[in-house]
Design a protein around this motif. Structure first.
Motif, PDB file in Angstrom:
ATOM      1  N   THR A 112      12.575  52.673  56.134  1.00 44.74           N
ATOM      2  CA  THR A 112      12.133  53.339  54.430  1.00 44.74           C
ATOM      3  C   THR A 112      12.511  52.048  53.847  1.00 44.74           C
ATOM      4  OG1 THR A 112      12.863  55.778  55.288  1.00 44.74           O
ATOM      5  CG2 THR A 112      12.870  54.855  52.733  1.00 44.74           C
ATOM      6  N   PRO A 118       7.292  54.010  52.315  1.00 44.07           N
ATOM      7  CA  PRO A 118       7.592  53.293  53.751  1.00 44.07           C
ATOM      8  C   PRO A 118       7.076  51.670  53.543  1.00 44.07           C
ATOM      9  CG  PRO A 118       5.612  54.236  52.613  1.00 44.07           C
ATOM     10  CD  PRO A 118       6.189  54.545  51.613  1.00 44.07           C
ATOM     11  N   GLY A 148      17.180  53.715  56.684  1.00 42.50           N
ATOM     12  CA  GLY A 148      17.227  53.618  55.754  1.00 42.50           C
ATOM     13  C   GLY A 148      18.852  53.651  55.265  1.00 42.50           C
ATOM     14  N   CYS A 156      15.978  57.555  54.113  1.00 44.09           N
ATOM     15  CA  CYS A 156      14.824  57.932  55.214  1.00 44.09           C
ATOM     16  C   CYS A 156      13.492  58.723  55.132  1.00 44.09           C
ATOM     17  CB  CYS A 156      16.151  58.642  56.659  1.00 44.09           C
ATOM     18  SG  CYS A 156      16.786  56.939  57.120  1.00 44.09           S
ATOM     19  N   GLN A 157      13.933  58.769  54.603  1.00 45.90           N
ATOM     20  CA  GLN A 157      12.107  59.480  52.992  1.00 45.90           C
ATOM     21  C   GLN A 157      10.824  58.874  54.478  1.00 45.90           C
ATOM     22  OE1 GLN A 157      12.537  62.257  51.243  1.00 45.90           O
ATOM     23  NE2 GLN A 157      10.406  62.797  52.051  1.00 45.90           N
ATOM     24  N   ALA A 158      10.639  58.221  54.420  1.00 46.60           N
ATOM     25  CA  ALA A 158       9.588  57.479  55.683  1.00 46.60           C
ATOM     26  C   ALA A 158       9.787  58.034  56.662  1.00 46.60           C
ATOM     27  CB  ALA A 158       9.617  56.382  55.872  1.00 46.60           C
TER      28      ALA A 158
END
Length: 588
Positions: A112, A118, A148, A156-158
Motif C-alpha cells: 500500500t 495501490p 503496509g 494495508c488498504q490496497a
C-alpha cells in the motif's frame, strides 16, 4: 442443505439438487464415509495437478513501489518450485483480464502506497477488479499478502481491496489475507508456510519438511553493520529554513555492495529527551524489566532503541484503548472512525495519547505490548561505489517542527544530525531497489526529476555514469525552496554541466518569486524538448514526495497531449513507458 442453493456455488442447479438429495438419503455414518471419500478424491486431483497438469501452474502476482513486494514474490516462487510445483512470477503492471481468466491459482503480494493507495504499477488492475466490469473468477483460488505501514490509518488498504475484490468476483480463498507492518518478516514467513501447506495438501511431502525461505545475504534490520561516520556536512546555506546533511559512511569490512538507486536503511534510536518525557507521563520506573523480541531489558532501554514512540499507529490505538477508560477513544476505535482519528493524530505522538487518555495502574509490560517495534528508516543512496569505493553517502533533511504546543523531531534524521558524531558507528543495512535502476544501455538518455533530498539518487547516477564513461545524455530537473540556500550539491551539478556529463539542467526554486514554481512547471515549459527526448527513447526517473510524484506524472501526460495526442492516448503513452521499463518512480 439449503445453503447449497446459491448462485456462487460452482455447481449447476441440477447438480446441487442431486447432491442435496443424495446427502439427505444417508445416515450419519454414511455421511462421514462419503465426506472422507470426497476429500480423498479432491486431494488426488490436487496431486495430479501438482504433477504437471496445466491447471496446476501457480501465478505469483506482485504490486510494488519500492521493490519489497517483488523480492518477496521472488522468494515465494523459489519456495513453490522447491516444493515441486510450477510457478510464474507476474508484475501487476502487465497482468490483465485474459491472463486472469486462464489462471487457477493466484498468490498476490501487494504493498500500500501512502495513505491507502495501490502502487503505481497496480492501479490499472485495481481499477479493473473494483469496478462493475470485474471478470467472473469462480474458477480461481487465491490468497493475498498485504504490505503496509500501520502509522497510516488506511493500513494495508490496497491488499484489503484486492482481497475483497477477488472474493466479490467469486474466487475462492486458499489462505486468509495477512496484513504486514514495516517489520514484516515473521508474518510473511507464516503466510508462506500456510500457502505452501494449502497447496500441497494430499502430496506425499508434509508441509513441515518444505524448504525454509532463503535467508538474506549480509545484514538486515535484525543484524546491522556498524558503519563508521566518516564525514558530515551541512548542505544548507546560512538562513535556510531547512537543514540538509550530507553524510559519508565507511563500509570497510562489511562486504556490502550496492547499485545506484538502492536504499540504505538506518536503525535509529529515539531522542533521549522524548523517552524521558514519555516515562514521566507514564509515571513508570525507568528500570522496570520488560520482555522484548531482543530479550528482557530495562524499560528505558526498550523505549530508547526498540519501540516506535514518535508515530501513532492504528494497532497501538486499538491496544491502548482496551487498557484505557476513555470512552471517546474506545468509541472511535469501535466505530473505525478513521477520518476523525486521523485528524486528531496528525502531528501528535504516543506522548499525546498517554496525556489525553491516561490509564491507572498501567504496567511497563502492558504498555510496551501496545507499541510496535521501531522500524528502520530508509534513505536513497547518494553515491556510486565506482566513484567512492568502500563508502556510502546519504542526503538527510533533519525534521524539526512545532505541533500542538510541543517541539517535534524526526527519529532517524535527528539521530544522524544531532547524536552521531564523526567517528561513531551507525547501524545500517542495504536494500536493493530493482525498480529504480540505471538503464542497462549506458547510451540511453535519462530525464531525472527530483525535489529536495529526492535528488540524492541522481547524484549516484551521475557518479556511476562518469566512472563508466557512459555516453548517454542526462537531463536533471531539480527543485527546492531558495537558490541561495537550498541548491543541494550545486558545485557538483555545475561541474558535470561544464564537463558535458550533465547535458541539461533546469531548476525550480519555489520561493524565490511571488508565484511558486515547481519542477512540474519547468517540465511543462520545456514540453517540446521533453517529448523529443521521450520519442528518442529516454528513460524517466522521479524521486521525491508523493504529491510531487503525482504532479510530475500529470505534467508528463500534459506534455504528451501538447504533442497532439488525446488524453486517453497520452495516458496510454505514459503507461507504455512504465511497461517497457522507461518510467521509474521512487516516491514517499
Amino acid at each position: 442443505m439449503e445453503s447449497l442453493q446459491r448462485s456462487d456455488v460452482p455447481l449447476t442447479f441440477s447438480k446441487q439438487e442431486d447432491l442435496r438429495r443424495f446427502a439427505e438419503s444417508l445416515n450419519r455414518e454414511q455421511l462421514l464415509w462419503a465426506s472422507g471419500y470426497l476429500t480423498g478424491v479432491g486431494n488426488t486431483v490436487n496431486v495430479q495437478r501438482i504433477s504437471g497438469d496445466a491447471d496446476a501452474r501457480i501465478t505469483i502476482l506482485f504490486g510494488t513501489e519500492t521493490g519489497n513486494a517483488k523480492r518477496l514474490a521472488e522468494a515465494l516462487v523459489t519456495r513453490v518450485q522447491a516444493a515441486g510445483m510450477q510457478a510464474d512470477l507476474q508484475d501487476m503492471l502487465t497482468y490483465g483480464r485474459a491472463k486472469m481468466r486462464r489462471d487457477h491459482t493466484l498468490l498476490v503480494i501487494v504493498s500500500t502506497h501512502g495513505d491507502g493507495e495501490p502502487p503505481d504499477s497496480a492501479r490499472a488492475l485495481h481499477t479493473l477488479l473494483t469496478n462493475r466490469q470485474a471478470p467472473d473468477l469462480r474458477h480461481l483460488r487465491f490468497s493475498v499478502l498485504a504490505l503496509g505501514d500501520a502509522s497510516y490509518p488506511r493500513f494495508c488498504q490496497a491488499g484489503r481491496d484486492f482481497d475483497a475484490a477477488f472474493a466479490a468476483a467469486g474466487a475462492h480463498c486458499l489462505v486468509p489475507r495477512v496484513d504486514c507492518d514495516v517489520d514484516y518478516e515473521e508474518r510473511v514467513t507464516c503466510w508462506m508456510e500456510h500457502v505452501l501447506e494449502a497447496l500441497t495438501v494430499g502430496d506425499s511431502s508434509p508441509a513441515a519438511s518444505l524448504p525454509a525461505p532463503t535467508p538474506k545475504q549480509g545484514y538486515s534490520s535484525h543484524a546491522t553493520f556498524p558503519a563508521v561516520l566518516l564525514d558530515k556536512v551541512n548542505l544548507s546555506g546560512r538562513g535556510s529554513s531547512r537543514e540538509v546533511w550530507h553524510l559519508e559512511l565507511d563500509l570497510d569490512g562489511s562486504g556490502l555492495h550496492y547499485a545506484p538507486g538502492d536504499i540504505l536503511s538506518v536503525n535509529p534510536a529515539n531522542p533521549p529527551q522524548l523517552v524521558e518525557e514519555l516515562l514521566d507521563r507514564l509515571a513508570l520506573d525507568h528500570r522496570a524489566p520488560v520482555r522484548t523480541r531482543q530479550g528482557e531489558m530495562p524499560l528505558v532501554e526498550a523505549l530508547a532503541a526498540h519501540y516506535e514512540i514518535t508515530r501513532i499507529t492504528w494497532p497501538f490505538l486499538e491496544r491502548y484503548a482496551r487498557l484505557s477508560d476513555a470512552k471517546a477513544l474506545q468509541s472511535a476505535i469501535a466505530g473505525r472512525d478513521v477520518n476523525g482519528l486521523d485528524t486528531w493524530t496528525d502531528g501528535r505522538d504516543v506522548i499525546d495519547v498517554v496525556g489525553q487518555y491516561p490509564v491507572k495502574g498501567l504496567s511497563a509490560q502492558s504498555f510496551t505490548d501496545c507499541l510496535r517495534p521501531l522500524p528502520p528508516r530508509r534513505y536513497s543512496i547518494a553515491s556510486s561505489l565506482l566513484a567512492v569505493p568502500g563508502e556510502v553517502h546519504l542526503t538527510v533533511a533533519a525534521v524539526r517542527y512545532s505541533s500542538h504546543g510541543r517541539e517535534r523531531m524526526g527519529v532517524a534524521s535527528t539521530f544522524l544530525a544531532d547524536r552521531i558524531a564523526v567517528g561513531r558507528p551507525v547501524p545500517i543495512f542495504i536494500e536493493p531497489n530493482a525498480e529504480f535502476r540505471l538503464p542497462e544501455d549506458s547510451g540511453q538518455a535519462m530525464i531525472m526529476i527530483g525535489a529536495g533530498t529526492g535528488v540524492a539518487p541522481f547524484r549516484s547516477f551521475l557518479q556511476e555514469r562518469e566512472a563508466l564513461g557512459a555516453a548517454g545524455n542526462n537531463w536533471l530537473f531539480f527543485g527546492d525552496r531558495h537558490f541561495s540556500t537550498d541548491f543541494l550539491y550545486q558545485r557538483e551539478w555545475l561541474r558535470w554541466l561544464r564537463d558535458g556529463r550533465l547535458t541539461r539542467l533546469d531548476v525550480a526554486f519555489s520561493r524565490d518569486q511571488e508565484r511558486k514554481i515547481y519542477v512540474q512547471d519547468r517540465l511543462r515549459e520545456r514540453a517540446g524538448d521533453v517529448f523529443a527526448w521521450l520519442e528518442k527513447g529516454a528513460a524517466v526517473y522521479v524521486c521525491g514526495a508523493e504529491a510531487m510524484g503525482r504532479a510530475v506524472q500529470q505534467s508528463l501526460v500534459d506534455i504528451v497531449q501538447s504533442a497532439g495526442r488525446t488524453q486517453v492516448q497520452a495516458e496510454e503513452y505514459i503507461l507504455e513507458l512504465k511497461q517497457t521499463g522507461r518510467y521509474h518512480r521512487d516516491v514517499y
